[in-house]
Design a protein around this motif. Structure first.
Motif, PDB file in Angstrom:
ATOM      1  N   ILE A  66       0.822  -1.208   0.000  1.00 42.37           N
ATOM      2  CA  ILE A  66       0.000   0.000   0.000  1.00 42.37           C
ATOM      3  C   ILE A  66       0.859   1.263   0.000  1.00 42.37           C
ATOM      4  N   LEU A  67       1.813   1.344   0.917  1.00 41.32           N
ATOM      5  CA  LEU A  67       2.602   2.566   1.024  1.00 41.32           C
ATOM      6  C   LEU A  67       3.659   2.684  -0.069  1.00 41.32           C
ATOM      7  N   VAL A  68       4.235   1.554  -0.494  1.00 40.74           N
ATOM      8  CA  VAL A  68       5.307   1.601  -1.497  1.00 40.74           C
ATOM      9  C   VAL A  68       4.731   1.471  -2.901  1.00 40.74           C
ATOM     10  N   PHE A  69       4.141   0.306  -3.207  1.00 46.91           N
ATOM     11  CA  PHE A  69       3.707   0.064  -4.581  1.00 46.91           C
ATOM     12  C   PHE A  69       2.557   0.988  -4.990  1.00 46.91           C
ATOM     13  N   VAL A  70       1.488   0.991  -4.213  1.00 45.45           N
ATOM     14  CA  VAL A  70       0.315   1.783  -4.609  1.00 45.45           C
ATOM     15  C   VAL A  70       0.612   3.271  -4.542  1.00 45.45           C
ATOM     16  N   MET A  71       1.186   3.740  -3.438  1.00 46.26           N
ATOM     17  CA  MET A  71       1.382   5.179  -3.262  1.00 46.26           C
ATOM     18  C   MET A  71       2.443   5.724  -4.209  1.00 46.26           C
TER      19      MET A  71
ATOM     20  N   ILE B  95     -16.464  -0.608   1.089  1.00 47.25           N
ATOM     21  CA  ILE B  95     -15.524   0.486   1.344  1.00 47.25           C
ATOM     22  C   ILE B  95     -15.510   1.465   0.168  1.00 47.25           C
ATOM     23  N   ALA B  96     -15.617   0.944  -1.049  1.00 45.11           N
ATOM     24  CA  ALA B  96     -15.612   1.831  -2.221  1.00 45.11           C
ATOM     25  C   ALA B  96     -16.813   2.768  -2.201  1.00 45.11           C
ATOM     26  N   SER B  97     -17.938   2.293  -1.659  1.00 45.16           N
ATOM     27  CA  SER B  97     -19.138   3.132  -1.631  1.00 45.16           C
ATOM     28  C   SER B  97     -19.019   4.278  -0.641  1.00 45.16           C
ATOM     29  N   LEU B  98     -18.051   4.210   0.297  1.00 44.97           N
ATOM     30  CA  LEU B  98     -17.884   5.294   1.267  1.00 44.97           C
ATOM     31  C   LEU B  98     -17.308   6.550   0.630  1.00 44.97           C
ATOM     32  N   ALA B  99     -16.654   6.406  -0.526  1.00 41.27           N
ATOM     33  CA  ALA B  99     -16.040   7.571  -1.160  1.00 41.27           C
ATOM     34  C   ALA B  99     -17.069   8.598  -1.583  1.00 41.27           C
ATOM     35  N   VAL B 100     -18.319   8.169  -1.759  1.00 43.08           N
ATOM     36  CA  VAL B 100     -19.362   9.117  -2.175  1.00 43.08           C
ATOM     37  C   VAL B 100     -19.603  10.158  -1.084  1.00 43.08           C
ATOM     38  N   TYR B 101     -19.352   9.801   0.172  1.00 37.17           N
ATOM     39  CA  TYR B 101     -19.534  10.771   1.254  1.00 37.17           C
ATOM     40  C   TYR B 101     -18.512  11.898   1.162  1.00 37.17           C
ATOM     41  N   GLY B 102     -17.296  11.572   0.717  1.00 40.80           N
ATOM     42  CA  GLY B 102     -16.284  12.614   0.584  1.00 40.80           C
ATOM     43  C   GLY B 102     -16.657  13.646  -0.459  1.00 40.80           C
ATOM     44  N   THR B 103     -17.150  13.203  -1.615  1.00 37.32           N
ATOM     45  CA  THR B 103     -17.519  14.148  -2.661  1.00 37.32           C
ATOM     46  C   THR B 103     -18.751  14.957  -2.273  1.00 37.32           C
ATOM     47  N   SER B 104     -19.734  14.296  -1.678  1.00 33.76           N
ATOM     48  CA  SER B 104     -20.954  15.025  -1.311  1.00 33.76           C
ATOM     49  C   SER B 104     -20.682  16.030  -0.189  1.00 33.76           C
ATOM     50  N   LEU B 105     -19.879  15.635   0.806  1.00 36.96           N
ATOM     51  CA  LEU B 105     -19.549  16.572   1.879  1.00 36.96           C
ATOM     52  C   LEU B 105     -18.702  17.735   1.373  1.00 36.96           C
ATOM     53  N   ALA B 106     -17.779  17.447   0.470  1.00 38.07           N
ATOM     54  CA  ALA B 106     -16.938  18.520  -0.063  1.00 38.07           C
ATOM     55  C   ALA B 106     -17.777  19.553  -0.799  1.00 38.07           C
ATOM     56  N   GLY B 107     -18.777  19.100  -1.548  1.00 35.51           N
ATOM     57  CA  GLY B 107     -19.615  20.043  -2.272  1.00 35.51           C
ATOM     58  C   GLY B 107     -20.557  20.807  -1.363  1.00 35.51           C
ATOM     59  N   TRP B 108     -21.119  20.133  -0.351  1.00 33.10           N
ATOM     60  CA  TRP B 108     -22.118  20.783   0.505  1.00 33.10           C
ATOM     61  C   TRP B 108     -21.479  21.702   1.541  1.00 33.10           C
ATOM     62  N   SER B 109     -20.387  21.245   2.169  1.00 30.01           N
ATOM     63  CA  SER B 109     -19.800  22.006   3.276  1.00 30.01           C
ATOM     64  C   SER B 109     -19.096  23.275   2.814  1.00 30.01           C
TER      65      SER B 109
ATOM     66  N   VAL C  41      -4.729   7.105  -7.053  1.00 27.36           N
ATOM     67  CA  VAL C  41      -4.779   5.854  -6.287  1.00 27.36           C
ATOM     68  C   VAL C  41      -5.910   4.970  -6.796  1.00 27.36           C
ATOM     69  N   GLU C  42      -7.046   5.590  -7.152  1.00 25.92           N
ATOM     70  CA  GLU C  42      -8.155   4.825  -7.717  1.00 25.92           C
ATOM     71  C   GLU C  42      -7.754   4.147  -9.017  1.00 25.92           C
ATOM     72  N   VAL C  43      -6.928   4.800  -9.814  1.00 24.60           N
ATOM     73  CA  VAL C  43      -6.451   4.202 -11.060  1.00 24.60           C
ATOM     74  C   VAL C  43      -5.646   2.935 -10.769  1.00 24.60           C
TER      75      VAL C  43
ATOM     76  N   ALA D 246      -9.174   8.123   2.148  1.00 25.48           N
ATOM     77  CA  ALA D 246      -8.947   6.943   2.988  1.00 25.48           C
ATOM     78  C   ALA D 246      -9.624   5.678   2.462  1.00 25.48           C
ATOM     79  N   PRO D 247     -10.903   5.698   2.050  1.00 23.38           N
ATOM     80  CA  PRO D 247     -11.507   4.448   1.561  1.00 23.38           C
ATOM     81  C   PRO D 247     -10.797   3.886   0.341  1.00 23.38           C
ATOM     82  N   VAL D 248     -10.401   4.753  -0.575  1.00 22.79           N
ATOM     83  CA  VAL D 248      -9.692   4.283  -1.771  1.00 22.79           C
ATOM     84  C   VAL D 248      -8.358   3.660  -1.394  1.00 22.79           C
ATOM     85  N   PHE D 249      -7.693   4.259  -0.425  1.00 21.29           N
ATOM     86  CA  PHE D 249      -6.383   3.779   0.011  1.00 21.29           C
ATOM     87  C   PHE D 249      -6.486   2.400   0.658  1.00 21.29           C
ATOM     88  N   ALA D 250      -7.628   2.112   1.301  1.00 21.44           N
ATOM     89  CA  ALA D 250      -7.793   0.850   2.030  1.00 21.44           C
ATOM     90  C   ALA D 250      -8.277  -0.296   1.139  1.00 21.44           C
TER      91      ALA D 250
END
Length: 481
Positions: A50-55, A171-185, A315-317, A132-136
């Motif tokens: 995760i930290l070496v190959f993916v990141m 876990i992948a479905s949790l990423a939708v909260y990040g986009t929705s919160l970023a737009g609303w907040s 990271v998603e790629v 974080a969800p994408v990373f996990a």
């Protein structure tokens, strides 16, 4: 010619670097098993996978995408940053690598701006939930075989829960909260519109994403990724999962058609890859963050918060390429010769060499799929938002439902999966024929063009009169409208 040689050198360097990283992961895993406790190699895999190959791969993709787009558009790409202060480097561009350093320094030192009317807590939480969800997700992806290293069993995966693919989808479905919160907040109407678009797009494609994998689960009777990847067999026991063969030759060297997901579930692969690509919100599915419309859900973010949104995309790629490799391209298995290679005395005696070889095969497949995503990113124009929704609900969803019923019937009829393989090969042939066939203009269009050309040639004065009439109308309000 020099550009091609540089690319070949870079490809060879990448392969050797990946092989060195995989070998280090296995050897460090052995040391952890030897001096810590049983199963400690999975903790070291968190560092390496995760930290070496993916990141590191995701970080290098920020440069690779710009370089590849420049190559496709006959440009040089980023090459202005220099490390001339370091002795020995001189005034060299180093392939644009210093631009990665400049990007990181800019994001770390840029002002952290927070809108005055924004919800500060949710505003800061948005990038974390997007990253974080994408990373996990890569925790359940097996990046190599389980081998015996100097008497210790070393895995090349972080976790193997029984609900592996369900964990990935959840876990992948949790990423939708990040986009929705970023737009609303952000308390910004444009950001809110981008967040709503992104949330609707991600939710709609999650249905097709999960449905595209049901046929694969039916074929292998499991949702656990190591089981779906499978293990190679030998002279007495046949392989499991995607390591088995649909048809093979007799003899010492195994040669045949493996039961890879791409061969038995080609429609599932297309649906999964398209839906996952839409989940990443990259072109041609980047309507939620279209620069031309200025409605990006992260429009109010700056500095490292914006950097977290950007790096999560890359990271998603990498994660998409890794999951697709495990599900549809045999994971770390070779297309042929896997049983023969595993039976070699040298490979049985030196398990880390065997693991390094197959682990390198896995990451080469991942890099190739990453390249495919870059090609798509810089080939297709952006889809309209209604086109994105029509593709998800009116095309991928019905095709996914039909694929589930067909796959279930074929698995019940022929549990050996050979019938599923025959239908899969026919589907691949149909898709290739449909893709490679050259489009022909309709007869009426051809006739109209021919008659128009004939009239223009034979009645030049009529053509000039029509052109003058059109020019006069183009300056009028009606013509402008």
């Amino acid at each position: 010619m020099s550009r091609i040689l540089n690319m070949l050198f870079a490809m060879a360097f990448i392969v050797f670097a990946v092989a060195g990283g995989v070998a280090s992961a296995y050897l460090v895993g052995y040391l952890a098993e030897e001096y810590l406790f049983e199963g400690a190699s999975r903790l070291t895999n968190i560092i390496f996978l995760i930290l070496v190959f993916v990141m590191i791969t995701a970080t290098l993709l920020t440069l690779a995408e710009r370089k590849w787009s420049a190559f496709m558009q006959d440009r040089v790409g980023p090459n202005r940053a220099r490390l001339s202060a370091i002795p020995g480097l001189g005034n060299r561009s180093l392939g644009g690598i210093p631009h990665i350093i400049t990007d990181v320094l800019k994001m770390l030192t840029k002002e952290d701006f927070v809108p005055g009317q924004a919800n500060r807590f949710l505003f800061n939480l948005g990038p974390i939930l997007a990253f974080a969800p994408v990373f996990a997700l890569f925790a359940v992806v097996p990046a190599g075989p389980t081998v015996n290293v100097f008497g210790k069993t070393v895995d090349m995966v972080v976790a193997t829960p029984d609900f592996g693919m369900l964990y990935l989808l959840a876990i992948a479905s949790l990423a939708v909260y990040g986009t929705s919160l970023a737009g609303w907040s952000s308390n910004n109407k444009f950001a809110l519109l981008g967040g709503v678009r992104a949330s609707a797009q991600m939710i709609s494609y999650e249905v097709a994403l999960g449905l595209s994998l049901v046929g694969l689960f039916l074929a292998f009777s499991s949702v656990q990724l190591p089981t779906l990847v499978g293990d190679v067999g030998n002279a007495l026991v046949s392989g499991t999962g995607q390591a088995r063969y649909l048809w093979r030759t007799d003899g010492g060297f195994d040669l045949g058609l493996p039961a890879w997901g791409i061969f038995i579930q080609p429609l599932g692969f297309i649906g999964f890859f398209v839906a996952s690509f839409a989940e990443t919100k990259r072109a041609p599915f980047d309507a939620p963050e279209g620069e031309s419309e200025i409605i990006g859900y992260f429009v109010e973010y700056s500095g490292m918060k914006f950097g977290m949104f950007m790096i999560s995309e890359f990271v998603e790629v990498v994660v998409l390429a890794g999951v697709t490799t495990s599900l549809f391209f045999g994971g770390h298995h070779l297309p042929f010769g896997g049983e023969w290679l595993a039976a070699q005395p040298f490979m049985q005696e030196h398990g880390w060499v065997y693991g390094t070889l197959l682990g390198t095969v896995f990451w080469i497949k991942v890099i190739l799929l990453i390249w495919v995503q870059l090609v798509i990113r810089w080939t297709f124009p952006r889809f309209r938002y209604d086109q994105i929704q029509n593709l998800g609900w009116k095309i991928l969803l019905p095709v996914g439902l039909a694929n589930v019923f067909i796959s279930g019937a074929l698995v019940l009829w022929d549990p050996s999966l050979q019938a599923l393989g025959v239908v899969g090969l026919l589907e691949i042939g149909f898709v290739l024929a449909l893709t490679l066939s050259s489009g022909t203009r309709p007869a009426e269009v051809h006739d109209a063009a021919h008659s128009h050309g004939h009239d223009a040639h034979g009645h030049g004065h009529d053509a000039h009169a029509l052109q003058a009439h059109a020019d006069s109308h183009s300056h009028s309000p009606a013509g402008a409208h």
